[in-house]
Scaffold this motif. Structure first.
Motif, PDB file in Angstrom:
ATOM      1  N   SER A 172      -4.024 -14.359  13.522  1.00 44.68           N
ATOM      2  CA  SER A 172      -2.898 -15.335  13.302  1.00 44.68           C
ATOM      3  C   SER A 172      -3.331 -16.765  14.086  1.00 44.68           C
ATOM      4  O   SER A 172      -2.647 -17.662  13.950  1.00 44.68           O
ATOM      5  N   TRP A 179       1.863 -13.159   9.067  1.00 46.60           N
ATOM      6  CA  TRP A 179       3.199 -13.587   9.114  1.00 46.60           C
ATOM      7  C   TRP A 179       3.847 -13.421   7.391  1.00 46.60           C
ATOM      8  O   TRP A 179       4.689 -13.157   7.294  1.00 46.60           O
ATOM      9  N   LEU A 227       2.163 -14.740  16.712  1.00 44.26           N
ATOM     10  CA  LEU A 227       2.931 -14.679  15.191  1.00 44.26           C
ATOM     11  C   LEU A 227       4.056 -15.742  15.292  1.00 44.26           C
ATOM     12  O   LEU A 227       4.321 -16.380  14.109  1.00 44.26           O
TER      13      LEU A 227
END
Length: 366
Positions: A172, A179, A227
């Motif tokens: 991420s 996501w 995230l």
């Protein structure tokens, strides 16, 4: 060639998987396994554009993909598996075709019965995707690793869960694959899961958690923070929730891990040195300054103390002590997280707002 000969001497021992390779320290706390992995990582960098690249790849495959039991890693298992994944990631930059084959092998290992193998596979899959290795269904692979946390098909193990958090966080940092892989309602489920993992550290009546449990909790915080960086304005909600969790965990290790998680929340993966990242950093600075005890926060604390002073007896004294302890804890959190944030801003070359210099100096002096 001389370097490879020296490396082979260590690799031969590590590949055999004998117990002493992960327990006996060679020098300065470094085991034979760690030395072998660091040697491979260096060889991956040195072999760029060199005819020995093929030889380095064969050695990496033998150690990391050949079924060796060495990556159990002993008491530093998580660290060793992370380092092994970095080796594959470094080689993937130079041999994307070979790395695609690795992904297919690792995909099967995600469902292995061994927690250590699942952990190593999760870290390696995320590292290869991070480096841009192509696959037909990258989102599907992300969902497999996410399932370790959200809907485990096999009894969850702290090693596999920690690896999933670490790997997904690393992925991420560069790409929004995780996501995008979260289905509707997945964010709420994931946060509830992370909050549940943190419960042992937030329960004042619980016994001290073990090292593996603490590593899992800290890794989950950092993953959730990274995230949330893709969530735009929604990252503010995650930031407040993480701060609420962090206030209840004031050990040095917990403060450091939460500080890194908060820095991840306010980052901009698409433009780490851009205006959005600078704006988010400045906003978090002001938020933490209030916690660290700037003038505004001190005035509010004084109002509460004055109200307590108006009371008499033992109840008033007990309340003062509770308020003082809460205030000290919040200030400690604020100062430690401010120091972590300023270090990250310096690394990313983000500007420090001129109007906050005095307040920052005051907070650190206090």
């Amino acid at each position: 060639a001389v370097f490879l000969v020296m490396l082979d001497y260590i690799l031969s021992t590590a590949i055999e998987g004998k117990p002493f390779t992960v327990t006996d320290e060679i020098v300065d706390g470094v085991t034979c396994l760690e030395l072998a992995l660091r040697g491979l990582h260096l060889a991956a960098a040195l072999s760029k554009g060199h005819d020995v690249l093929g030889a380095v790849i064969k050695r990496a495959e033998a150690l990391l993909l050949g079924g060796s039991s060495c990556l159990r890693g002993g008491r530093n298992g998580n660290k060793m598996r992370r380092l092994g994944a970095r080796v594959l990631g470094a080689l993937a930059k130079q041999t994307p075709g070979t790395a695609t084959v690795w992904l297919q092998q690792l995909d099967a290992s995600l469902g292995d019965a061994s927690p250590e193998k699942r952990a190593a596979a999760a870290l390696s899959v995320c590292e290869l995707l991070r480096e841009g290795v192509t696959t037909a269904e990258p989102a599907k692979m992300c969902q497999k690793v996410l399932s370790f946390l959200i809907a485990p098909q096999i009894d969850p193990d702290s090693a596999a869960l920690t690896a999933a958090c670490d790997g997904l966080r690393r992925l991420s940092e560069r790409k929004p694959l995780v996501w995008e892989a979260l289905q509707e309602g997945g964010k709420e489920i994931l946060f509830d899961r992370v909050y549940g993992l943190s419960t042992p550290m937030m329960d004042a009546d619980s016994v001290e958690v073990g090292t593996s449990t603490a590593d899992l909790i800290y890794a989950s915080w950092r993953f959730l923070g990274q995230l949330a960086a893709w969530d735009g304005d929604g990252s503010k909600l995650c930031l407040e929730k993480l701060i609420a969790i962090g206030r209840r965990n004031v050990s040095e290790e917990a403060l450091a891990a939460m500080g890194l998680a908060l820095c991840a929340v306010i980052s901009d993966p698409l433009a780490p040195q851009g205006e959005i990242a600078a704006s988010r950093a400045a906003e978090l600075l002001r938020r933490l300054l209030q916690m660290a005890g700037d003038e505004e926060a001190s005035d509010k604390a004084g109002e509460v103390t004055d109200a307590a002073d108006a009371e008499d007896g033992a109840a008033s004294l007990a309340r003062k002590r509770v308020l003082a302890a809460e205030r000290d804890g919040e200030q400690r959190c604020g100062v430690v997280w401010l120091a972590t944030l300023m270090r990250r801003m310096s690394q990313q070359q983000l500007p420090l707002p001129a109007d906050l210099v005095t307040s920052l100096s005051r907070a650190f002096v206090r």
